[in-house]
Enzyme design. Structure first.
Site, PDB file in Angstrom:
ATOM      1  N   LYS A  41     -39.937   3.750  41.017  1.00  0.00           N
ATOM      2  CA  LYS A  41     -38.815   3.807  42.196  1.00  0.00           C
ATOM      3  C   LYS A  41     -38.346   2.548  42.120  1.00  0.00           C
ATOM      4  CE  LYS A  41     -39.763   4.083  46.787  1.00  0.00           C
ATOM      5  NZ  LYS A  41     -38.744   3.455  47.370  1.00  0.00           N
TER       6      LYS A  41
ATOM      7  N   ASP B 103     -33.911   5.122  45.172  1.00  0.00           N
ATOM      8  CA  ASP B 103     -34.248   5.448  46.336  1.00  0.00           C
ATOM      9  C   ASP B 103     -33.331   4.758  47.514  1.00  0.00           C
ATOM     10  OD1 ASP B 103     -35.461   6.303  48.754  1.00  0.00           O
ATOM     11  OD2 ASP B 103     -37.116   4.963  48.772  1.00  0.00           O
TER      12      ASP B 103
ATOM     13  N   LYS C 298     -31.375   6.103  49.961  1.00  0.00           N
ATOM     14  CA  LYS C 298     -31.500   6.756  51.194  1.00  0.00           C
ATOM     15  C   LYS C 298     -30.152   6.665  52.102  1.00  0.00           C
ATOM     16  CE  LYS C 298     -36.419   5.595  52.510  1.00  0.00           C
ATOM     17  NZ  LYS C 298     -36.529   4.336  51.274  1.00  0.00           N
TER      18      LYS C 298
ATOM     19  N   HIS D 162     -26.758   7.274  53.744  1.00  0.00           N
ATOM     20  CA  HIS D 162     -26.654   7.923  55.278  1.00  0.00           C
ATOM     21  C   HIS D 162     -25.368   7.497  55.838  1.00  0.00           C
ATOM     22  CE1 HIS D 162     -28.311   8.981  59.425  1.00  0.00           C
ATOM     23  NE2 HIS D 162     -27.278   9.518  59.384  1.00  0.00           N
ATOM     24  N   ASP D 163     -24.222   8.301  55.498  1.00  0.00           N
ATOM     25  CA  ASP D 163     -22.804   7.879  56.074  1.00  0.00           C
ATOM     26  C   ASP D 163     -21.898   9.333  56.263  1.00  0.00           C
ATOM     27  OD1 ASP D 163     -20.282   6.321  56.428  1.00  0.00           O
ATOM     28  OD2 ASP D 163     -21.184   4.745  55.103  1.00  0.00           O
ATOM     29  N   ILE D 164     -20.552   9.101  56.528  1.00  0.00           N
ATOM     30  CA  ILE D 164     -19.820  10.185  56.499  1.00  0.00           C
ATOM     31  C   ILE D 164     -19.916  10.901  55.086  1.00  0.00           C
ATOM     32  CG2 ILE D 164     -18.513   9.306  58.437  1.00  0.00           C
ATOM     33  CD1 ILE D 164     -16.359   8.744  56.369  1.00  0.00           C
TER      34      ILE D 164
ATOM     35  N   ASN E 264     -17.751  11.948  52.813  1.00  0.00           N
ATOM     36  CA  ASN E 264     -16.842  11.590  51.800  1.00  0.00           C
ATOM     37  C   ASN E 264     -17.599  10.280  51.057  1.00  0.00           C
ATOM     38  OD1 ASN E 264     -14.366  11.653  50.097  1.00  0.00           O
ATOM     39  ND2 ASN E 264     -13.993   9.742  51.204  1.00  0.00           N
TER      40      ASN E 264
ATOM     41  N   THR F 238     -41.813   7.780  56.735  1.00  0.00           N
ATOM     42  CA  THR F 238     -43.321   7.796  56.914  1.00  0.00           C
ATOM     43  C   THR F 238     -43.881   6.983  57.800  1.00  0.00           C
ATOM     44  OG1 THR F 238     -43.391   6.546  54.982  1.00  0.00           O
ATOM     45  CG2 THR F 238     -43.734   9.084  54.856  1.00  0.00           C
TER      46      THR F 238
ATOM     47  N   GLN G 117     -46.647   1.752  57.606  1.00  0.00           N
ATOM     48  CA  GLN G 117     -46.706   3.081  57.174  1.00  0.00           C
ATOM     49  C   GLN G 117     -47.528   3.734  58.335  1.00  0.00           C
ATOM     50  OE1 GLN G 117     -44.974   4.724  55.456  1.00  0.00           O
ATOM     51  NE2 GLN G 117     -44.778   3.533  53.261  1.00  0.00           N
TER      52      GLN G 117
ATOM     53  N   ARG H 169     -47.160  -0.962  47.373  1.00  0.00           N
ATOM     54  CA  ARG H 169     -47.577  -2.119  47.762  1.00  0.00           C
ATOM     55  C   ARG H 169     -49.280  -2.058  47.369  1.00  0.00           C
ATOM     56  NH1 ARG H 169     -45.038  -2.817  53.603  1.00  0.00           N
ATOM     57  NH2 ARG H 169     -45.253  -0.625  53.133  1.00  0.00           N
TER      58      ARG H 169
HETATM   59  O1  LIG Z   1     -40.329   8.017  54.529  1.00  0.00           O
HETATM   60  C1  LIG Z   1     -40.247   7.183  53.643  1.00  0.00           C
HETATM   61  C2  LIG Z   1     -39.306   7.381  52.565  1.00  0.00           C
HETATM   62  C3  LIG Z   1     -39.353   6.265  51.700  1.00  0.00           C
HETATM   63  N1  LIG Z   1     -40.298   5.346  51.675  1.00  0.00           N
HETATM   64  C4  LIG Z   1     -40.391   4.483  50.459  1.00  0.00           C
HETATM   65  O2  LIG Z   1     -41.673   4.476  49.602  1.00  0.00           O
HETATM   66  C5  LIG Z   1     -42.310   3.238  49.143  1.00  0.00           C
HETATM   67  C6  LIG Z   1     -43.524   3.124  49.803  1.00  0.00           C
HETATM   68  O3  LIG Z   1     -44.177   1.995  49.451  1.00  0.00           O
HETATM   69  P1  LIG Z   1     -45.415   1.338  49.860  1.00  0.00           P
HETATM   70  O4  LIG Z   1     -45.525  -0.083  49.649  1.00  0.00           O
HETATM   71  O5  LIG Z   1     -46.613   2.159  49.307  1.00  0.00           O
HETATM   72  O6  LIG Z   1     -45.502   1.562  51.491  1.00  0.00           O
HETATM   73  C7  LIG Z   1     -41.250   2.102  49.998  1.00  0.00           C
HETATM   74  O7  LIG Z   1     -40.427   1.881  48.803  1.00  0.00           O
HETATM   75  C8  LIG Z   1     -40.411   2.965  50.871  1.00  0.00           C
HETATM   76  O8  LIG Z   1     -38.978   2.569  51.053  1.00  0.00           O
HETATM   77  C9  LIG Z   1     -41.303   5.307  52.462  1.00  0.00           C
HETATM   78  O9  LIG Z   1     -42.242   4.569  52.457  1.00  0.00           O
HETATM   79  N2  LIG Z   1     -41.304   6.285  53.441  1.00  0.00           N
END
Ligand SMILES: O=c1ccn([C@@H]2O[C@H](COP(=O)(O)O)[C@@H](O)[C@H]2O)c(=O)[nH]1
Length: 241
Positions: free
Chosen positions: A41, A68, A70, A72-74, A76, A125, A200, A221
């Site tokens: 990723k 990844d 993510k 998030h905007d208008i 277009n 998360t 997290q 990590r």
């Molecule tokens: O809701 C979310 C969406 C994306 N992530 C991404 O996943 C990894 C998790 O990394 P760890 O080091 O295992 O915590 C990270 O790149 C986040 O940007 C997420 O954690 N939660």
């Protein structure tokens, strides 16, 4: 070719390792150390630093790639960004479900004929029930809010969802994709027992996440920042086998 959403059941094929590193050189060094990882990723830090280099490198190694961003905007702006992102050959690309249906539909229309499959990020998360209620002022339980966002993403035609492993079992029984197939559930917030949760909140162990019905685990990590990333990877594979 679009990737198989239900990969062969080897432990490796279900794990996506997050390359949250500041440069392509450092990311490539980790890839060299753990050649058995099939799916990597690339997130915001690495993409902003060295996106083109790392994405070309991973594709040259025949790795699967989750971009990844993510978005998030208008509508277009997100749709245009998705169109450009498909050129990198990423297998998964993320947009935020909270951007709404018009945004997700516009984005989906741009990736439809490519090999890139769109995932909707539901509730991060890292967000706890307390933050959802107090800081974001959302008057719903986490599970109800996530379920609402997932239905929006499903109705917009997206392939899959990013959520916590805690939410997968409920969502899988409640929400099918618009063509009747199961949605693909991709879950970060995975922590082997005894490892730091860091930022997290809604976490689960790799084994429990798979038992809950996750298609792909995202782990960063606990592997990349471990004193011995190779051993950390092998221990997780062992836990899942
Ligand atoms: O809701 C979310 C969406 C994306 N992530 C991404 O996943 C990894 C998790 O990394 P760890 O080091 O295992 O915590 C990270 O790149 C986040 O940007 C997420 O954690 N939660």
């Amino acid at each position: 070719m679009k990737i198989n959403l239900n990969p062969e059941v080897t432990p490796q094929s279900k794990i996506i390792v997050a390359l949250d590193l500041p440069t392509a050189a450092e990311a490539i060094a980790i890839c060299d150390r753990i050649p058995d990882v099939e799916f990597w990723k690339v997130g915001l830090e690495l993409f902003i630093a060295d996106g083109k280099i790392i994405l070309q490198e991973l594709k040259a190694r025949n790795k699967k790639v989750f971009l990844d961003l993510k978005l998030h905007d208008i509508p277009n702006t997100v749709a245009s960004a998705c169109r450009v992102a498909t050129k990198y050959g990423a297998d998964f690309l993320t947009i935020h479900a909270s951007g709404g249906k018009a945004m997700m539909q516009a984005a989906q229309a741009e990736v439809q004929d490519s090999n890139t499959q769109l995932l909707a990020v539901s509730l991060l998360t890292s967000t706890s029930a307390r933050e959802l209620a107090s800081d974001l002022q959302v008057p719903l339980e986490v599970s109800d809010y996530v379920s609402h966002l997932v239905k929006l993403a499903r109705d917009s035609g997206l392939t899959g969802i990013v959520c916590s492993p805690h939410e997968v079992a409920n969502l899988r029984s409640q929400v099918k994709s618009i063509n009747g197939d199961d949605l693909c559930f991709v879950t970060p917030g995975v922590r082997p027992a005894g490892t730091a949760h860091g930022d997290q909140s809604r976490v689960m162990t790799p084994k429990d996440a798979i038992a809950a019905g996750t298609n792909y685990l995202v782990i960063g990590r606990p592997i990349t920042a471990a004193p011995d990333p190779v051993m950390a990877w092998e221990n997780i594979c062992q836990e899942l086998s």
